[in-house]
Write an enzyme that holds these catalytic residues in place. Structure first.
Site, PDB file in Angstrom:
ATOM      1  N   SER A   1      17.480 -32.545   0.004  1.00 51.43           N
ATOM      2  CA  SER A   1      18.410 -31.975   0.979  1.00 51.43           C
ATOM      3  C   SER A   1      19.117 -33.026   1.838  1.00 51.43           C
ATOM      4  O   SER A   1      20.335 -32.977   2.019  1.00 51.43           O
ATOM      5  CB  SER A   1      17.669 -30.978   1.872  1.00 51.43           C
ATOM      6  OG  SER A   1      16.549 -31.586   2.489  1.00 51.43           O
TER       7      SER A   1
ATOM      8  N   LYS B   1      10.337 -37.795  -6.081  1.00 47.39           N
ATOM      9  CA  LYS B   1      11.067 -37.153  -4.997  1.00 47.39           C
ATOM     10  C   LYS B   1      10.810 -37.872  -3.698  1.00 47.39           C
ATOM     11  O   LYS B   1       9.645 -38.167  -3.417  1.00 47.39           O
ATOM     12  CB  LYS B   1      10.572 -35.703  -4.903  1.00 47.39           C
ATOM     13  CG  LYS B   1      11.148 -34.906  -3.777  1.00 47.39           C
ATOM     14  CD  LYS B   1      10.458 -33.580  -3.717  1.00 47.39           C
ATOM     15  CE  LYS B   1      10.970 -32.847  -2.505  1.00 47.39           C
ATOM     16  NZ  LYS B   1      10.254 -31.640  -2.298  1.00 47.39           N
TER      17      LYS B   1
ATOM     18  N   LYS C   1       5.573 -37.702  -4.791  1.00 46.95           N
ATOM     19  CA  LYS C   1       6.357 -37.125  -3.705  1.00 46.95           C
ATOM     20  C   LYS C   1       6.017 -37.864  -2.422  1.00 46.95           C
ATOM     21  O   LYS C   1       4.859 -37.900  -2.002  1.00 46.95           O
ATOM     22  CB  LYS C   1       6.029 -35.633  -3.570  1.00 46.95           C
ATOM     23  CG  LYS C   1       6.773 -34.956  -2.443  1.00 46.95           C
ATOM     24  CD  LYS C   1       6.523 -33.459  -2.440  1.00 46.95           C
ATOM     25  CE  LYS C   1       7.206 -32.802  -1.269  1.00 46.95           C
ATOM     26  NZ  LYS C   1       6.939 -31.355  -1.237  1.00 46.95           N
TER      27      LYS C   1
END
Ligand code: PBG
Length: 324
Positions: free
Chosen positions: A274, A248, A195
């Site tokens: 998002s 991610k 991440k």
């Protein structure tokens, strides 16, 4: 074999032949839909930067989850917006916390729909960081204990899969131990193994009300410049018995998705985050791109890069198109 003997256009002449030689397929089974569960009643508040995505109270989460399941999407991932936040993120591991209540309601109404829970402190702490603060930074080992408590309380409430997103070192082992000691050895861990500290989370922080009050997340999330480090992170989580690995964000990290696919045989998840969603929606609203077309192209590109599963705010729209 080269031109004029070889003519690649022969296999592109019509849709049926293109279907026959198509290498990558996106399926409804590949999609995971993120949902934001907010404390209260009758809440359904659209997130300004994410058209079509809402903070919702439990009864509205249930009705949207029914729609999600009816579309054939196998799983949702839950994020919580608690009534109150504090320095130690108490709501995250409270038996009556927002997520625990949401899990119980979902499992009662829709027992078949898989419930994945995001395990992290940032939605529950008043300072907005992903763990306990000590001397102005997040304290790794003190945070592990809280994450393990949070994961256990999700499992006790009925969660099907636990997904830690905090990026503390050693958290997969800490969570695996606590789950096993308490009879949850059958619950898989989907690790946000790789991440990055990314600007693409901007709209999520509005949705989850989790913007850090001071500083940023660069002392625990990865530097976007690093590729080899992603393999080390994934190796570590594999050694600690993660069941799924996640990369991610997705779009700026397609090379990392491919690296993990080539080096690990665990199911690989990509989070189409998002900011990636908001950019498509913003451009489509101005007719600068064809929204549905670029959405499908983006999701396909994430699969082609090597992801088996995609967490995406587009899941419902994509499922509708895939079902025809
Ligand atoms: C919690 C968490 C974040 C996201 C998922 N889990 C935000 C962050 O790390 O700041 C981002 C998801 C998205 O942008 O869609 N740590």
């Amino acid at each position: 074999m080269y031109f004029p003997n070889y003519r690649p256009r022969r296999l592109r002449r019509n849709e049926n032949i293109r279907r026959m030689v198509r290498e990558t397929h996106l399926r409804v089974d590949d999609l995971i839909y993120p949902m934001f569960s907010a404390f209260g009643e009758n809440i359904r508040k659209e997130i300004g930067s994410m058209p079509g995505i809402y903070q919702q109270s439990i009864e509205n989460i249930i009705s949207e989850a029914k729609e999600v399941y009816a579309l054939g999407i196998p799983a949702v991932i839950l994020f919580g917006i608690p009534e109150e936040k504090d320095a130690v993120g108490s709501d995250a591991y409270s038996d009556s916390g927002i997520i625990q209540n949401t899990i119980r309601a979902l499992k009662k109404e829709l027992p078949e729909l898989l419930v994945i829970t995001d395990v992290c402190m940032c939605e529950y702490t008043d300072h907005g960081h992903c763990g306990m603060i000590k001397d102005g930074d997040v304290d790794n080992d003190a945070t592990l204990e809280l994450l393990a408590k949070e994961a256990l309380s999700h499992a006790q409430a009925g969660a099907d899969i636990i997904a830690p997103s905090d990026m503390m070192d050693g958290r997969i082992a800490a969570i695996r131990d606590v789950l096993d000691e308490n009879g949850f050895e059958h619950i898989p861990i989907m690790s946000y193994a790789v991440k990055y500290a990314s600007g693409f989370y901007g709209p999520f922080r509005e949705a989850a009300e989790s913007t850090p009050e001071f500083g940023d997340r660069r002392s625990y999330q990865m530097d976007p410049a690093n590729r080899l480090e992603a393999l080390r992170e994934a190796n570590q989580d594999l050694a600690e018995a993660a069941d799924f690995l996640m990369v991610k964000p997705a779009l700026s990290y397609l090379d990392i998705i491919r690296d993990l696919k080539d080096n690990f045989d665990l199911p690989l998840v990509a989070y189409n985050v998002s900011g990636e969603y908001s950019m498509v929606k913003a451009a489509a609203a101005r007719d600068w791109v064809e929204g549905e077309r670029v959405m499908m192209e983006i999701l396909l590109s994430i699969k082609r890069a090597g992801a088996d599963l995609i967490i995406t705010y587009h899941a419902k729209e994509a499922a509708r198109l895939l079902r025809g």
